[in-house]
Design a protein around this motif. Structure first.
Motif, mmCIF file in Angstrom:
data_model
loop_
_atom_site.group_PDB
_atom_site.id
_atom_site.type_symbol
_atom_site.label_atom_id
_atom_site.label_comp_id
_atom_site.label_asym_id
_atom_site.label_seq_id
_atom_site.Cartn_x
_atom_site.Cartn_y
_atom_site.Cartn_z
ATOM 1 N N GLY A 184 86.514 -16.476 58.896
ATOM 2 C CA GLY A 184 85.809 -16.352 60.173
ATOM 3 C C GLY A 184 86.014 -15.010 60.854
ATOM 4 N N LYS A 185 85.865 -13.936 60.105
ATOM 5 C CA LYS A 185 86.080 -12.603 60.694
ATOM 6 C C LYS A 185 85.002 -12.247 61.721
ATOM 7 C CE LYS A 185 86.486 -10.758 56.500
ATOM 8 N NZ LYS A 185 86.814 -11.897 55.622
ATOM 9 N N THR A 186 83.798 -12.781 61.496
ATOM 10 C CA THR A 186 82.723 -12.504 62.452
ATOM 11 C C THR A 186 83.179 -12.911 63.852
ATOM 12 O OG1 THR A 186 81.337 -13.332 60.661
ATOM 13 C CG2 THR A 186 80.231 -12.696 62.693
ATOM 14 N N LEU A 187 83.789 -14.079 63.916
ATOM 15 C CA LEU A 187 84.261 -14.593 65.194
ATOM 16 C C LEU A 187 85.489 -13.835 65.689
ATOM 17 C CD1 LEU A 187 83.942 -16.794 67.352
ATOM 18 C CD2 LEU A 187 85.351 -18.300 65.944
ATOM 19 N N VAL B 248 84.596 -2.069 62.012
ATOM 20 C CA VAL B 248 83.776 -2.009 60.801
ATOM 21 C C VAL B 248 84.031 -3.255 59.961
ATOM 22 C CG1 VAL B 248 83.238 -0.649 58.757
ATOM 23 C CG2 VAL B 248 84.012 0.505 60.826
ATOM 24 N N ASP B 249 82.997 -4.055 59.794
ATOM 25 C CA ASP B 249 83.120 -5.260 58.971
ATOM 26 C C ASP B 249 82.979 -4.841 57.505
ATOM 27 O OD1 ASP B 249 83.370 -7.864 58.208
ATOM 28 O OD2 ASP B 249 81.364 -8.490 58.827
ATOM 29 N N GLU B 250 83.589 -5.574 56.607
ATOM 30 C CA GLU B 250 83.596 -5.208 55.180
ATOM 31 C C GLU B 250 84.001 -3.743 55.057
ATOM 32 O OE1 GLU B 250 83.156 -7.559 53.043
ATOM 33 O OE2 GLU B 250 81.937 -9.075 54.036
ATOM 34 N N VAL B 251 85.074 -3.432 55.718
ATOM 35 C CA VAL B 251 85.466 -2.030 55.898
ATOM 36 C C VAL B 251 85.707 -1.297 54.572
ATOM 37 C CG1 VAL B 251 87.909 -2.629 56.194
ATOM 38 C CG2 VAL B 251 87.028 -0.530 57.201
ATOM 39 N N ARG C 41 77.011 -10.705 50.153
ATOM 40 C CA ARG C 41 78.298 -10.486 50.793
ATOM 41 C C ARG C 41 78.156 -10.714 52.295
ATOM 42 N NH1 ARG C 41 82.344 -5.406 49.398
ATOM 43 N NH2 ARG C 41 84.057 -6.085 50.697
ATOM 44 N N GLY C 42 79.131 -11.364 52.872
ATOM 45 C CA GLY C 42 79.062 -11.639 54.301
ATOM 46 C C GLY C 42 78.502 -13.011 54.600
ATOM 47 N N THR C 43 77.976 -13.690 53.559
ATOM 48 C CA THR C 43 77.452 -15.043 53.783
ATOM 49 C C THR C 43 78.464 -16.067 53.269
ATOM 50 O OG1 THR C 43 75.211 -14.229 53.468
ATOM 51 C CG2 THR C 43 75.539 -16.593 53.324
#
Ligand code: ADP
Ligand code: MG
Length: 920
Positions: A121-124, A222-225, A518-520
């Motif tokens: 849950g990195k988005t959150l 930065v997501d998926e840094v 990726r990211g889903t």
């Protein structure tokens, strides 16, 4: 209450990092009951309260201490802000951030990398530090790997921000400037690295501060840094366009020169100086200037009303360079013609300097003189590496499931520390040892068998490949065996996200390259919400939709049980990637949030990595261990050898990125200097006083050049002096009387004259128009010279590669030469600023508004430029590019040079296997 897992022991350094944060977790938890008791309005009001507390702390703090004070103040608000954001998440999204997520958020707030596994849950996680830092009102940026994710996350997490009264924007490739400006003006802005980076470059090509879209670089997450700061960082962002927009001008100006007559300075019988002819030349000091007669003639032949008008800058400059080309540069002395090219001859050694070009339009003028083709090559107009773009931020943070293997690079290049945050639930995925087959064929057979078996059991499987080509190959085999499956290759982010979301359904078979989806999140049993959304248009009322969703949820819950009992999602790797990190990414798709799962890589001795890097020794070992048809080898020694090979490639790739960065660092300082100069000009910070001060500095230089202090008046070269005065300030030779004066007196006279000349011009134009005029002229010059410099640098880089340096370090040579070029460029900027400001005769147009409107719709140049601009993206956005790239680099059939490489590396073909194929 603290999660049980957190009290367990894990890696020492990370453990210590996390231990330090535990008291803060407790403090946030302690605030929960109070925050929970607040009404929605009262919770929202917290935002204003925190903002004003922050503001009051900063009140009266002097500018230089502000940054540190702000950081401290924000940090002191962390517990409350996190508690508020957590509660907002519960109310707006129905998710309560776990304690590990609070920790992840704190790590991000500290400006570090949070390594948190996929599905944690990195988005959150990002919303909490974003909320906290957005309180300062200076904008927070969240960077995602593609447009689809930016949109998804901005919508999804936007619910929390909006609940709390913050504004949220999202940059999409398709947005126009005013929409971008609005998005950047928001408290929180989501978007991809390419969009952020290009907006920065484009902003610095703008002609008005008001039309810039970004408002600073304060804090970025930065997501998926790893994907962005490491994989994509190998290629810089480049805006390019033709180096010559209008080569015709050079030919036109060139045709004027043969009509002009060389003249000289003469004294009449009273000792007054006059000039004859159309131009004057001083060979010793290598100057050539047009006389008034010459200008009049040029105007006639060029059919231009007034060469000294602002709009004729190009023509004036072109004519002056053409004159120099004819009067001062001699064929076979200063240059040679070979294969239709003008080659510079080194005046000291007499050797040709290949690849060098004279700057500032002189080279083109010589090309026109010799009637050879003026190259309209494509040149860099603006460029930056992602590394240097992200270093612009006051604070940078990142998150990903796989950072630890690259921790040293993150530290060295970005000063980013990695903190490994433990999972919320214990990870129970079983990562099996690799199995190795002798041939690719045997390997794929085994993979296919495995898939068939899993499918019959109803267990979902995600198959990872290293390239689209390999995905297709496997797909062919499965078709032959009539196994239903889907193939994803990171081309259509949105559609693929939908498919990947369902990859956890019983019996589903999904083949994907490493970046696809990726990211889903892959939820076991499938994702009923996403599925319902997909089928939204099959129903006609909200009630029906709710019913459908409920049904799907029920089915998904059943399916989930089934998949769980079979052992969760299986990951099958069909080849090791160059980088261990990418393999870990693939594995990480399974076993999220404590789910069961397993992973295994199937390899063969024919795989690229094994062929190229697996040593002969490995092959020997394999043979010794015995390789029978269809029987694999599973041995720790093999796995270790493969890991060594991967480390080797990783190291090499790191070197490539470091190398690129070292070169860009030189450029970076220059870029920053010019960009800040530009901003000063735009903001009106380059004042008249500075122009006048500059005129004095140059005056001293001219005096020193011709009226040397250590020589007497009899040795002074007055005629060369006159030419310089004419060239720099438009002072007519002979119009001032220097006879019998000392150097000091001459200086005095000139200084007064310059001041007066400038004042007269200003009176004529009016103060305000004069300021616009100054700004306009300076900007034109800076942009033209900078562009010219970038062209020179392009050539220098090429040349550096070609020239042998013996024992010398090419980087050192590059630094030295680019510094020299830059210094020369700055001198030219100064020279031309004076020349144009003193000599241009602005004509007042009928309506004052003319210049005004020029300001609104700036010079035609950028518009022309805009039409011709190319945007070349770094690593082609993880294999899935944005539409604009595709229209710019029209792909030829089969594999185009600019297509994503078939190996799925996400790099362009020409930069990847294409380069290898070309023997590079
Ligand atoms: P990551 O980016 O770390 O791989 P995501 O942000 O995509 O993970 O989230 C994975 C899933 O976990 C999402 O479906 C999200 O809704 C869910 N999730 C995240 N945090 C929580 C939470 N605190 N409670 C419940 N579900 C959560
Ligand atoms: Mg994610």
């Amino acid at each position: 209450m603290i999660n049980r897992v957190l009290t367990k022991v894990f890696g020492t350094q990370h453990e210590r990092d996390i231990k330090k944060l535990m008291p803060r977790v407790r403090a946030i938890n302690a605030l929960e009951p109070a925050v929970k008791a607040l009404s929605d309005e009262a919770l929202r009001a917290k935002t204003e309260e925190l903002r004003s507390r922050l503001a009051s702390v900063l009140e009266g703090v002097p500018e230089e201490d502000r940054k540190a004070a702000r950081a401290r103040a924000l940090d002191s608000l962390l517990e409350e802000a996190f508690a508020v954001a957590r509660e907002a998440s519960v109310r707006a999204l129905g998710m309560r951030p776990f304690d590990v997520q609070l920790i992840g958020g704190m790590v991000l707030h500290q400006g570090k990398i949070s390594e948190m596994k996929t599905g944690e849950g990195k988005t959150l996680v990002a919303t909490m530090p974003v909320y906290l830092n957005a309180l300062a009102g200076r904008g927070v940026h969240v960077i995602t790997v593609n447009d689809y994710l930016a949109r998804r996350d901005a919508d999804w997490m936007g619910k929390i921000y909006r609940f709390l009264g913050l504004t949220v924007g999202c940059i999409q490739n398709s947005l126009l400037d005013d929409e971008r400006q609005k998005a950047y003006a928001c408290d929180v802005t989501y978007g991809t690295n390419n969009e952020f980076g290009f907006d920065y470059l484009r902003d610095n090509m703008k002609f008005e501060i008001e039309s810039m879209v970004q408002r600073g670089h304060v804090y970025a997450i930065v997501d998926e840094v790893d994907s962005i700061l490491i994989d994509e960082a190998r290629t810089p962002l480049i805006i390019s366009g033709p180096s010559e927009e209008n080569t015709d001008n050079y030919y036109r100006c060139n045709r004027v020169i043969p009509h002009l007559v060389k003249g000289s300075e003469e004294k009449d019988k009273y000792g007054n100086k006059t000039t004859t002819g159309d131009y004057l030349v001083d060979e010793k000091s290598r100057t050539a200037v047009l006389t008034d007669e010459g200008v009049a003639k040029a105007e006639k032949y060029l059919n231009v009303e007034n060469l000294y008008d602002l709009t004729s800058i190009d023509m004036l400059h072109g004519t002056e360079q053409a004159l120099r080309a004819h009067a001062l540069y001699k064929k076979d002395v200063d240059y040679m013609i070979k294969d239709g090219q003008v080659l510079i001859v080194d005046e000291f050694t007499g050797r040709v300097l290949p690849g060098r070009r004279w700057s500032d339009g002189l080279h083109q003028a010589v090309e026109a003189k010799e009637n050879v083709k003026i190259e309209r090559e494509n040149q860099t107009l603006a460029t930056i590496t992602l590394q240097n773009y992200f270093r612009l931020y006051e604070k940078l943070a990142g998150m990903t499931g796989t950072a630890d293997t690259e921790a040293s690079e993150f530290h060295q290049i970005y000063k980013l520390d990695v903190v490994v945050v433990p999972t919320n639930m214990p990870m129970i995925r079983a990562d099996h040892q690799d199995v190795v087959y002798a041939s690719e064929r045997e390997k794929y057979d085994a993979v296919a068998n495995e898939i068939v078996e899993l499918r019959e059991r109803g267990q979902p499987v995600l198959v990872g490949t290293v390239s689209i080509e390999k995905s297709e190959h496997l797909s062919g085999i499965l078709k032959g065996r009539k196994v239903p499956h889907v193939v994803l290759n990171a081309k259509f982010h949105e559609k693929e996200a939908e498919i990947v979301a369902q990859a956890g359904k019983p019996g589903s078979v999904t083949i994907a390259t490493n970046m696809a989806g990726r990211g889903t999140d892959i939820v076991l049993g499938g994702n009923p919400e996403a599925f319902a959304e997909h089928r939204r248009n099959e129903v006609s009322s909200p009630e029906e939709f709710a019913r459908m969703l409920a049904e799907l949820r029920e089915k998904a819950a059943e399916d989930r049980e089934k998949v769980l009992s079979e052992g969760g999602l299986i990951i099958v790797g069909t080849e090791r990637h160059e980088s261990r990190r990418v393999d870990n990414q693939l594995r990480g798709r399974s076993g999220r949030q404590g789910d069961p799962g397993a992973s295994r890589f199937y390899l063969s001795l024919e795989d690229d990595l094994m062929r190229i890097f697996g040593s002969d020794r490995l092959q020997k070992i394999m043979r010794r261990l015995g390789m029978e048809e269809g029987v694999p080898i599973e041995h720790g020694m093999v796995s270790r050898a493969i890991e060594r090979a991967q480390k080797q490639v990783e190291g090499r790739n790191f070197e490539t990125r470091k190398h690129l960065l070292e070169y860009d660092d030189v450029m970076n300082r220059q870029r920053e200097e010019i960009y800040s100069l530009r901003r000063d000009i735009l903001a009106g910070r380059r004042s008249k006083e500075e122009v006048l001060a500059l005129s004095e500095t140059v005056l001293d230089y001219v005096l020193g050049r011709h009226l040397a202090e250590d020589k007497g008046p009899s040795e002074w070269d007055f005629s060369a002096f006159d030419l310089d005065l004419k060239e720099y300030y438009g002072i007519e030779p002979g119009s001032l009387d220097f006879a019998g004066k000392t150097r000091e007196e001459i200086r005095e006279v000139l200084s007064g004259t310059l001041q007066e000349k400038y004042e007269t011009k200003e009176k004529f134009l009016g103060e305000e128009t004069m300021r616009l005029h100054e700004r306009f002229v300076m900007l034109q010059i800076v942009d033209q010279q900078w562009k010219d410099h970038l062209l020179a640098i392009d050539h220098l880089k090429e040349g550096i590669g070609l020239r042998g340096y013996g024992q010398r370090d090419p980087l050192v040579e590059y630094k030295k030469e680019s510094f020299e070029l830059f210094t020369l460029m700055k001198e030219r900027i100064e020279d031309q600023t004076l020349q144009y400001l003193f000599r241009l005769q602005p004509v007042l147009r009928e309506a004052e508004s003319d210049i005004e409107s020029e300001r609104r719709a700036p010079v035609p140049m950028p518009r022309r430029r805009a039409a011709n601009v190319n945007y070349s993206y770094g690593a082609a956005a993880s294999g899935g590019q944005d539409a604009r790239v595709e229209t710019v680099h029209r792909a030829s059939p089969k594999i185009g040079r600019n297509d994503p490489c078939h190996c799925g590396s996400g790099r362009k073909y020409k930069k990847c296997h294409g380069a290898a194929a070309a023997g590079a």
